[in-house]
Design a protein around this motif. Structure first.
Motif, PDB file in Angstrom:
ATOM      1  N   GLY A   1       0.708  -1.182  -0.119  1.00 35.97           N
ATOM      2  CA  GLY A   1       0.153   0.074  -0.111  1.00 35.97           C
ATOM      3  C   GLY A   1       0.781   1.351  -0.037  1.00 35.97           C
ATOM      4  N   THR A   2       0.469   2.092   0.768  1.00 35.23           N
ATOM      5  CA  THR A   2       1.253   3.256   1.016  1.00 35.23           C
ATOM      6  C   THR A   2       2.293   3.462   2.286  1.00 35.23           C
ATOM      7  N   GLY A   3       2.616   1.938   2.809  1.00 37.26           N
ATOM      8  CA  GLY A   3       3.373   1.638   3.662  1.00 37.26           C
ATOM      9  C   GLY A   3       2.681   1.991   5.279  1.00 37.26           C
ATOM     10  N   PRO A   4       3.411   1.734   6.117  1.00 35.86           N
ATOM     11  CA  PRO A   4       4.838   1.509   6.296  1.00 35.86           C
ATOM     12  C   PRO A   4       5.175   0.055   6.257  1.00 35.86           C
ATOM     13  N   SER A   5       4.291  -0.804   5.959  1.00 32.11           N
ATOM     14  CA  SER A   5       4.738  -2.242   5.947  1.00 32.11           C
ATOM     15  C   SER A   5       5.429  -2.807   4.431  1.00 32.11           C
ATOM     16  N   PHE A   6       6.255  -3.608   4.757  1.00 34.84           N
ATOM     17  CA  PHE A   6       6.807  -4.367   3.509  1.00 34.84           C
ATOM     18  C   PHE A   6       6.467  -5.761   3.537  1.00 34.84           C
ATOM     19  N   THR A   7       6.175  -6.229   2.285  1.00 35.27           N
ATOM     20  CA  THR A   7       5.903  -7.770   2.279  1.00 35.27           C
ATOM     21  C   THR A   7       6.832  -8.585   1.337  1.00 35.27           C
ATOM     22  N   ALA A   8       7.066  -9.657   1.634  1.00 35.68           N
ATOM     23  CA  ALA A   8       7.876 -10.403   0.580  1.00 35.68           C
ATOM     24  C   ALA A   8       7.264 -11.894   0.591  1.00 35.68           C
ATOM     25  N   VAL A   9       7.287 -12.479  -0.737  1.00 35.10           N
ATOM     26  CA  VAL A   9       6.588 -13.783  -0.889  1.00 35.10           C
ATOM     27  C   VAL A   9       7.669 -14.790  -1.563  1.00 35.10           C
ATOM     28  N   GLY A  10       7.120 -16.080  -1.214  1.00 36.92           N
ATOM     29  CA  GLY A  10       8.298 -16.911  -1.788  1.00 36.92           C
ATOM     30  C   GLY A  10       8.347 -18.172  -0.734  1.00 36.92           C
ATOM     31  N   ASP A  11       9.473 -19.031  -0.778  1.00 44.59           N
ATOM     32  CA  ASP A  11       9.658 -20.245   0.043  1.00 44.59           C
ATOM     33  C   ASP A  11       9.853 -19.852   1.374  1.00 44.59           C
ATOM     34  N   ARG A  12       9.251 -20.793   2.341  1.00 45.25           N
ATOM     35  CA  ARG A  12       9.265 -20.412   3.674  1.00 45.25           C
ATOM     36  C   ARG A  12      10.857 -20.266   4.231  1.00 45.25           C
ATOM     37  N   ALA A  13      11.624 -21.229   4.035  1.00 48.18           N
ATOM     38  CA  ALA A  13      13.318 -21.137   4.352  1.00 48.18           C
ATOM     39  C   ALA A  13      14.007 -19.770   3.992  1.00 48.18           C
ATOM     40  N   ASP A  14      13.508 -19.640   2.544  1.00 48.50           N
ATOM     41  CA  ASP A  14      14.041 -18.185   2.188  1.00 48.50           C
ATOM     42  C   ASP A  14      13.601 -17.078   3.231  1.00 48.50           C
ATOM     43  N   LEU A  15      12.378 -17.201   3.248  1.00 47.82           N
ATOM     44  CA  LEU A  15      11.591 -16.187   4.014  1.00 47.82           C
ATOM     45  C   LEU A  15      12.147 -15.828   5.541  1.00 47.82           C
ATOM     46  N   GLU A  16      12.425 -17.171   6.158  1.00 48.55           N
ATOM     47  CA  GLU A  16      13.210 -17.150   7.297  1.00 48.55           C
ATOM     48  C   GLU A  16      14.161 -16.481   7.383  1.00 48.55           C
ATOM     49  N   ALA A  17      15.199 -16.985   6.469  1.00 48.85           N
ATOM     50  CA  ALA A  17      16.616 -16.314   6.410  1.00 48.85           C
ATOM     51  C   ALA A  17      16.269 -14.643   6.225  1.00 48.85           C
ATOM     52  N   LEU A  18      15.458 -14.344   5.451  1.00 49.31           N
ATOM     53  CA  LEU A  18      15.329 -12.778   5.314  1.00 49.31           C
ATOM     54  C   LEU A  18      14.837 -12.055   6.701  1.00 49.31           C
ATOM     55  N   GLN A  19      13.884 -12.903   7.362  1.00 50.35           N
ATOM     56  CA  GLN A  19      13.333 -12.507   8.476  1.00 50.35           C
ATOM     57  C   GLN A  19      14.289 -12.089   9.538  1.00 50.35           C
ATOM     58  N   ASP A  20      15.654 -12.719   9.635  1.00 51.60           N
ATOM     59  CA  ASP A  20      16.545 -12.530  10.393  1.00 51.60           C
ATOM     60  C   ASP A  20      17.191 -11.350  10.209  1.00 51.60           C
ATOM     61  N   ASP A  21      17.132 -10.707   8.957  1.00 54.84           N
ATOM     62  CA  ASP A  21      17.770  -9.450   8.430  1.00 54.84           C
ATOM     63  C   ASP A  21      16.791  -8.286   8.969  1.00 54.84           C
ATOM     64  N   TRP A  22      15.572  -8.678   8.598  1.00 56.05           N
ATOM     65  CA  TRP A  22      14.373  -7.783   8.716  1.00 56.05           C
ATOM     66  C   TRP A  22      14.306  -7.430  10.300  1.00 56.05           C
ATOM     67  N   ASN A  23      14.549  -8.520  11.100  1.00 55.48           N
ATOM     68  CA  ASN A  23      14.480  -8.426  12.684  1.00 55.48           C
ATOM     69  C   ASN A  23      15.408  -7.337  13.347  1.00 55.48           C
ATOM     70  N   ASP A  24      16.399  -6.872  12.579  1.00 47.77           N
ATOM     71  CA  ASP A  24      17.200  -5.995  12.832  1.00 47.77           C
ATOM     72  C   ASP A  24      16.784  -4.611  12.842  1.00 47.77           C
ATOM     73  N   ARG A  25      15.535  -4.540  12.157  1.00 48.63           N
ATOM     74  CA  ARG A  25      14.946  -3.141  12.125  1.00 48.63           C
ATOM     75  C   ARG A  25      13.816  -3.029  13.320  1.00 48.63           C
ATOM     76  N   GLU A  26      13.638  -1.714  13.611  1.00 46.53           N
ATOM     77  CA  GLU A  26      12.637  -1.419  14.718  1.00 46.53           C
ATOM     78  C   GLU A  26      11.227  -1.914  14.211  1.00 46.53           C
ATOM     79  N   GLY A  27      10.515  -2.426  14.977  1.00 51.45           N
ATOM     80  CA  GLY A  27       8.879  -2.808  14.463  1.00 51.45           C
ATOM     81  C   GLY A  27       8.807  -4.353  14.678  1.00 51.45           C
ATOM     82  N   ASN A  28       7.951  -4.735  13.922  1.00 50.01           N
ATOM     83  CA  ASN A  28       7.597  -6.399  14.248  1.00 50.01           C
ATOM     84  C   ASN A  28       7.599  -7.033  12.771  1.00 50.01           C
ATOM     85  N   THR A  29       8.315  -8.373  12.742  1.00 49.92           N
ATOM     86  CA  THR A  29       8.157  -9.202  11.495  1.00 49.92           C
ATOM     87  C   THR A  29       7.314 -10.440  11.762  1.00 49.92           C
TER      88      THR A  29
END
Length: 283
Positions: A242-270
């Motif tokens: 939408g007009t933010g502020p959330s971001f969404t990513a789609v794909g395989d679970r394992a790849d998203l779990e790895a990405l979540q580790d990076d996104w978790n470094d930011r303030e907010g909730n994943t």
């Protein structure tokens, strides 16, 4: 005369602000609406956990359904949501859809209207309430019908619907962003990219469409592109929702779990979820 319904949230494939063509996909997170009708004629509303929130949209949804199918009833509508408000995850569309279906359920008229047309009632109510610029038929149709939809929001026309089976990663920063406050004129400057995204979506290339949309609208709306860059080589698609502020990513679970580790470094909730193909329903 009581009714209850739930409707899913959604993520963005194509933001409709630039051209009026939009695309969204339903996700497995819900808003529930409970409607109690009476003969009083006045409609009141409440949003659980947000006593100061604006209830004009859900009240207008009840009024609109009663105007079409009822006999002057009033009543009370209450919504409860897993979806944070003003986060870009279509909380308003989910609330409108759930409220419309719950009101139809309370009147006993849920079988007298298609889900597409029920969705349009909520879209018109959102315009009346001033919570949307485009009418958000893309967001509302994805929430109401499930799966991924592509729409012409200027005509409230459904151009395509498809069922997708993705895992979904969501990052929601702590700030809020109301779509009605977006800089529409600035967004219109990315129309050539939006046209490309629409072509990709109509060809079924939803992941690529999402990513191009994310780059264009992050630039137009002033959001960082770092979350997109971190995701691009690991997921099927990633975008500002939408007009933010959330971001969404789609794909395989394992790849998203790895990405979540990076996104978790930011303030907010994943959080991890999945797509939803059934859409809204009475309960």
């Amino acid at each position: 005369m009581d009714g209850r319904a739930v409707a899913p949230a959604a993520g963005t494939v194509l933001n409709a602000l630039a051209t009026g063509t939009g695309s969204a996909f339903a996700i497995d997170a819900y808003t529930e609406a409970t409607v109690e009708l009476d003969a009083g004629g006045e409609v009141t509303g409440e949003i659980t956990g947000a006593p100061d929130a604006d209830t004009h949209l859900i009240e207008r949804c009840v009024e609109s359904v009663v105007e079409r199918f009822g006999d002057g009833q009033g009543g009370h509508v209450r919504t409860e949501s897993e979806v944070p408000m003003a986060s870009g995850l279509k909380s308003s569309s989910a609330a409108a859809n759930a409220t419309v279906l719950a009101t139809l359920d309370a009147l006993g008229t849920a079988d007298e209207i298609s889900r597409e047309d029920a969705c349009r009632i909520g879209v018109d109510a959102a315009r009346d309430a001033g919570v949307t610029i485009t009418g958000a038929f893309d967001d509302a149709s994805a929430s109401m019908l499930g799966g991924v939809t592509v729409t012409d929001n200027t005509e409230d026309e459904l151009l395509a619907r498809d069922e997708v089976d993705w895992d979904v990663l969501v990052w929601t920063p702590p700030e809020r962003s109301f779509s009605a406050d977006a800089d529409v004129e600035r967004c219109k400057r990315v129309a050539p990219m939006a046209d490309l995204v629409a072509e990709l979506a109509l060809d079924g290339a939803y992941g690529r469409a999402m990513t191009v949309n994310g780059l264009a609208y992050c630039a137009a709306l002033g959001f960082p592109t770092d979350p997109l860059i971190e995701a691009m080589d690991r997921v099927a698609g990633v975008s500002l929702s939408g007009t933010g502020p959330s971001f969404t990513a789609v794909g395989d679970r394992a790849d998203l779990e790895a990405l979540q580790d990076d996104w978790n470094d930011r303030e907010g909730n994943t959080w991890l979820t999945t797509t939803q193909t059934d859409g809204a329903r009475t309960t």
